[in-house]
Design a protein around this motif. Sequence first.
Motif, PDB file in Angstrom:
ATOM      1  N   TYR A  40       8.102   5.267 -17.224  1.00  0.00           N
ATOM      2  CA  TYR A  40       7.199   4.110 -17.132  1.00  0.00           C
ATOM      3  C   TYR A  40       7.753   2.938 -17.920  1.00  0.00           C
ATOM      4  CZ  TYR A  40       3.432   6.838 -15.042  1.00  0.00           C
ATOM      5  OH  TYR A  40       2.670   7.581 -14.190  1.00  0.00           O
ATOM      6  N   ARG A  70       1.705   1.644  -3.610  1.00  0.00           N
ATOM      7  CA  ARG A  70       0.567   2.212  -4.335  1.00  0.00           C
ATOM      8  C   ARG A  70       0.391   3.691  -3.990  1.00  0.00           C
ATOM      9  NH1 ARG A  70      -4.189   0.346  -5.145  1.00  0.00           N
ATOM     10  NH2 ARG A  70      -4.870   1.244  -3.185  1.00  0.00           N
ATOM     11  N   TYR A  71       0.635   4.007  -2.732  1.00  0.00           N
ATOM     12  CA  TYR A  71       0.507   5.386  -2.281  1.00  0.00           C
ATOM     13  C   TYR A  71       1.497   6.277  -3.042  1.00  0.00           C
ATOM     14  CZ  TYR A  71       1.128   9.495   0.538  1.00  0.00           C
ATOM     15  OH  TYR A  71       1.247  10.795   0.932  1.00  0.00           O
ATOM     16  N   ASP A 118      -5.966  14.494 -11.789  1.00  0.00           N
ATOM     17  CA  ASP A 118      -5.033  15.359 -11.060  1.00  0.00           C
ATOM     18  C   ASP A 118      -5.164  15.208  -9.552  1.00  0.00           C
ATOM     19  OD1 ASP A 118      -3.900  16.455 -13.298  1.00  0.00           O
ATOM     20  OD2 ASP A 118      -5.155  18.254 -13.316  1.00  0.00           O
ATOM     21  N   THR A 150      -6.511  12.742  -7.701  1.00  0.00           N
ATOM     22  CA  THR A 150      -6.418  11.416  -7.080  1.00  0.00           C
ATOM     23  C   THR A 150      -5.097  10.710  -7.356  1.00  0.00           C
ATOM     24  OG1 THR A 150      -7.362  10.317  -9.016  1.00  0.00           O
ATOM     25  CG2 THR A 150      -8.903  11.024  -7.298  1.00  0.00           C
ATOM     26  N   GLY A 151      -4.543  10.919  -8.559  1.00  0.00           N
ATOM     27  CA  GLY A 151      -3.361  10.160  -8.946  1.00  0.00           C
ATOM     28  C   GLY A 151      -3.686   8.722  -9.330  1.00  0.00           C
ATOM     29  N   PHE A 178      -6.213   3.964   0.862  1.00  0.00           N
ATOM     30  CA  PHE A 178      -4.842   3.448   0.932  1.00  0.00           C
ATOM     31  C   PHE A 178      -4.793   2.013   0.424  1.00  0.00           C
ATOM     32  CE2 PHE A 178      -4.516   6.453   4.664  1.00  0.00           C
ATOM     33  CZ  PHE A 178      -3.676   7.346   4.036  1.00  0.00           C
ATOM     34  N   GLN A 193       2.949   5.664  -5.940  1.00  0.00           N
ATOM     35  CA  GLN A 193       2.606   5.735  -7.366  1.00  0.00           C
ATOM     36  C   GLN A 193       1.578   6.839  -7.608  1.00  0.00           C
ATOM     37  OE1 GLN A 193       1.339   1.728  -8.052  1.00  0.00           O
ATOM     38  NE2 GLN A 193       3.430   0.937  -8.113  1.00  0.00           N
ATOM     39  N   LYS A 194       0.583   6.899  -6.744  1.00  0.00           N
ATOM     40  CA  LYS A 194      -0.457   7.916  -6.907  1.00  0.00           C
ATOM     41  C   LYS A 194       0.080   9.306  -6.581  1.00  0.00           C
ATOM     42  CE  LYS A 194      -4.191   4.684  -5.702  1.00  0.00           C
ATOM     43  NZ  LYS A 194      -4.759   4.283  -6.967  1.00  0.00           N
ATOM     44  N   ARG A 228       1.970  10.730  -9.430  1.00  0.00           N
ATOM     45  CA  ARG A 228       1.059  11.263 -10.469  1.00  0.00           C
ATOM     46  C   ARG A 228       0.485  12.608 -10.053  1.00  0.00           C
ATOM     47  NH1 ARG A 228      -0.812   7.309 -13.993  1.00  0.00           N
ATOM     48  NH2 ARG A 228      -0.104   5.233 -13.442  1.00  0.00           N
ATOM     49  N   ARG A 229       0.075  12.696  -8.801  1.00  0.00           N
ATOM     50  CA  ARG A 229      -0.499  13.968  -8.344  1.00  0.00           C
ATOM     51  C   ARG A 229       0.547  15.080  -8.415  1.00  0.00           C
ATOM     52  NH1 ARG A 229      -2.772  10.696  -4.202  1.00  0.00           N
ATOM     53  NH2 ARG A 229      -1.303  11.478  -2.648  1.00  0.00           N
ATOM     54  N   ASP A 251       0.815  -1.200   0.000  1.00  0.00           N
ATOM     55  CA  ASP A 251       0.000   0.000   0.000  1.00  0.00           C
ATOM     56  C   ASP A 251       0.857   1.261   0.000  1.00  0.00           C
ATOM     57  OD1 ASP A 251      -2.391  -1.411  -0.095  1.00  0.00           O
ATOM     58  OD2 ASP A 251      -2.337  -1.756   2.065  1.00  0.00           O
TER      59      ASP A 251
END
Lengths: 249, 632
Positions: free
Chosen positions: A39, A24-25, B303, B305-306, B254, A27-28, A31-32, A21
Amino acid sequence: MIRVRIKFTKHGPIKYLGHLDVMRYFQKAIRRAHLDVKYSEGYHPHQLLGFAQPLGVGITSDGEYLDMTLNTLPGGGLQGVLQALNDVMHEGIEVIKIMELTDTKDKAMTQVAAAAYTVRFREGHAPASGWEEALVNFCTADTINIMKRSKKGEKETDIKPMIHEVLIMDDTICLILTSGNEGGLRPELLLHAFLQSRGLEATPATLIVHRLDTYQEGVDEEGRYFEPLIPDGSKFYREDPLILYAKGS
Amino acid sequence: MNERLALSDEILLSVSKPERYIGGEVNSVVKDKDDVKVRFAFCFPDVYEIGMSHIGIQILYGLFNEMEDVWCERVYSPWTDLDLVMREKNIPLFTLESQDPVREFDFLGFTLQYELCYTNILQVLDLSGIPLKASDRTWDDPVVLGGGPCTYNPEPVTDFFDIFYIGEGETQYRNLFDTYIRAREEGVSREEFLKRCAQIPGLYVPSLYEVTYNDDFTIHAVTPVSADVPAVIEKELCTDLSNTYYPTKPVVPFIQVVQDRVVLEIMRGCIRGCRFCQAGQLYRPTRERDPKVLMQQAMELLDSTGHEEISLSSLSSSDYTGLKELVDFLIDECNKRHVNISLPSLRIDAFALDIMSKIQDIKKTSLTFAPEAGSQRMRDVINKGLTEEDILHGATEAFKGGWQKVKLYFMLGLPFETDEDILGIGDIANKIAAAYFEAVPKEERKSGSVDINVSTSFFVPKPFTPFQWAPMDVPEAFAEKAGLCKHGIRSQLNQKRIHYQWHETDQSMLEGVFARGDRRLNAVVLKAYENGCIYDAWSETYRHDIWMKTFEECGIDPTFYTTRVREDDEIFPWDHIDCGVSREFLLREWKNAQRSAVTPNCRERCSACGAGRYSCGCCPTNSNGDGGVCHS
């Protein structure tokens, strides 16, 4: 293309995030932060990220590391990356350092050699007084054979060579233990084995564990040493293990 | 993030997935409780990963928290391991954001998405320390509210709710909150407050209605207790989706949840009118959201949320008129961002195959067809406008394009079903396999071969559908039909290429009881909960034996609700709710089904279902819309 390594901390309730997690956190978050991260190819491209060493659920840390590959740096260069990440970061996770990786062989995952921890007994879980000396005795033995799980299954292993420091001060046990891909020693395993040797039962909540830092190995004229994965000048030379109860300190 | 958690480290380290209970996710909203007048706890009565995947909560969560004087928080059913710990240690259930006890809130709102969540509602009330029955509550307790599809027939759970909100949530909640704030300021009784709520459109206060029964336990009448209470509660809906609130900063969990992606809601309602489908009736008329609005939302959502995937949500994406424009934009934008696109509920045709080949790995993905029934006669009965020719043509084109995996969805136990209809499932699966061997020459069959997965579920008649009059099969008949279907598949030439699986029958039976249930079932739900039933939607925790014992204890025959033949003029427990389509239309459709007569879709010809009164969406009564025009 530029490869960077960041160092981050993990505090508070977010300690309950498991390793997958946290991946995953990030990765997001990347992006943000609109970072120009590289990639993989294919229909389901994923970011090229490499984490140093998974952290167990419930453990806080001041020394987690993550390598990533960027196509381009944002304005502000390396500090710009750090800032962009912290702007979208969650409370409890903070990026505190960044460095460029120049050698393609530098991979956090394979460089990990050891980690430093502090461990305390959760309220109501500490053994009867005198445990400090007993722990010193337990760790000074020539061999410490315990049942240890590896990729191949559970077998009896001598964990003594994986112990580099056991320093007891007040209610806190400071540990430096072997860590890494090739097998390492988790602080819970050592302390649970100790408790078991005293006939005491341990639960997942017995210990409060905090990781101070994650180390790589190096050699200089003074010998082999451990240092943080983003070096800061501090070195811990590997001699005989230091096992000590600093009474009354 | 809230450093003060409701659960101790000891507990969190001893339960599975502690992340379910810590809150603090990206985009979750924290306010100062002293700055707001209304605290709303929003509950999806199932485990976190299911509840967090529901777009409806995300919409209302965002909408409520935009209101300065309201703080909306989330709460889900604790999983069975934590449930036991909380009971043992007397820990009150808490919301994720503030970690405060639910009982301190002004409102506790449940979304009722499926009937098998009913015992979980009682679990949440019980763990919160809120009296299970609405009649036992005082101003010391939250106002307990229900919304979502099951509230179109909420009669089996009326004892446990103060208010039901019928229809789409965007329209009347502000009105409800204002009514609440005023009532509390004026210091009126809870009863007076509820009476005022009954005047708000779409709000159903069950305690203000009296139900009388005939000797055979069918409904005699549902009557308001006083003249100022409306006799019928009409659903709420948004007439202009493009100008309706949509959250652009949804909460990002999460842990991996079922719907772990950006969801764009492109359309509500469905033009098709399949006779088994409740959603297809409840959300009429079909309303589209402007593709330009969706493009803007897509970028803002990615944007904020990613997320690495975006999905379109609707009952039938292929019927969305702006699909090409929207998908072209998304393919372009998502390529730049390395974001995956997922397009569920697409009808397989040349256009769909073209899009799918651009966004998916053909070798790994399956084509999905939902013929729902095995014969053309049966598909006419259910008004599923998909022919064998459509399926074989679509499959052939897809096989030529490189696809090899096919998923087929069917229902067993549909009204007027014969053995031939069931055996037809094997036939069509076999024909699809044959189409593969015909379409793809031997030398081009690179890896593996065609792979067909047939899946059947058991039909459950739902209120507000033409099949609300239909008897449901008993579990033994379902098992027999699944056996016959299997036999039909195994006797096919290409049977080795076909895999078959079917769903459990016992849970379908219980779903059928509650779907068309009445108020007498409240006692059964309560008793089943007391007997230990929770998480009935999960096969691992569903206890059929306890449910059957409970029906017996309560002296209620479950087959009264399922297998009984209903007369055309029987008064149904849900007749005082108006879902937008008329009972006359549904009965007309029930008669059409008996004659296997097909009814055209809303864009081909208006069938005067009753939803035209809203003058929006695809209805001919809408002067600005695409109403009544044939797009095909």
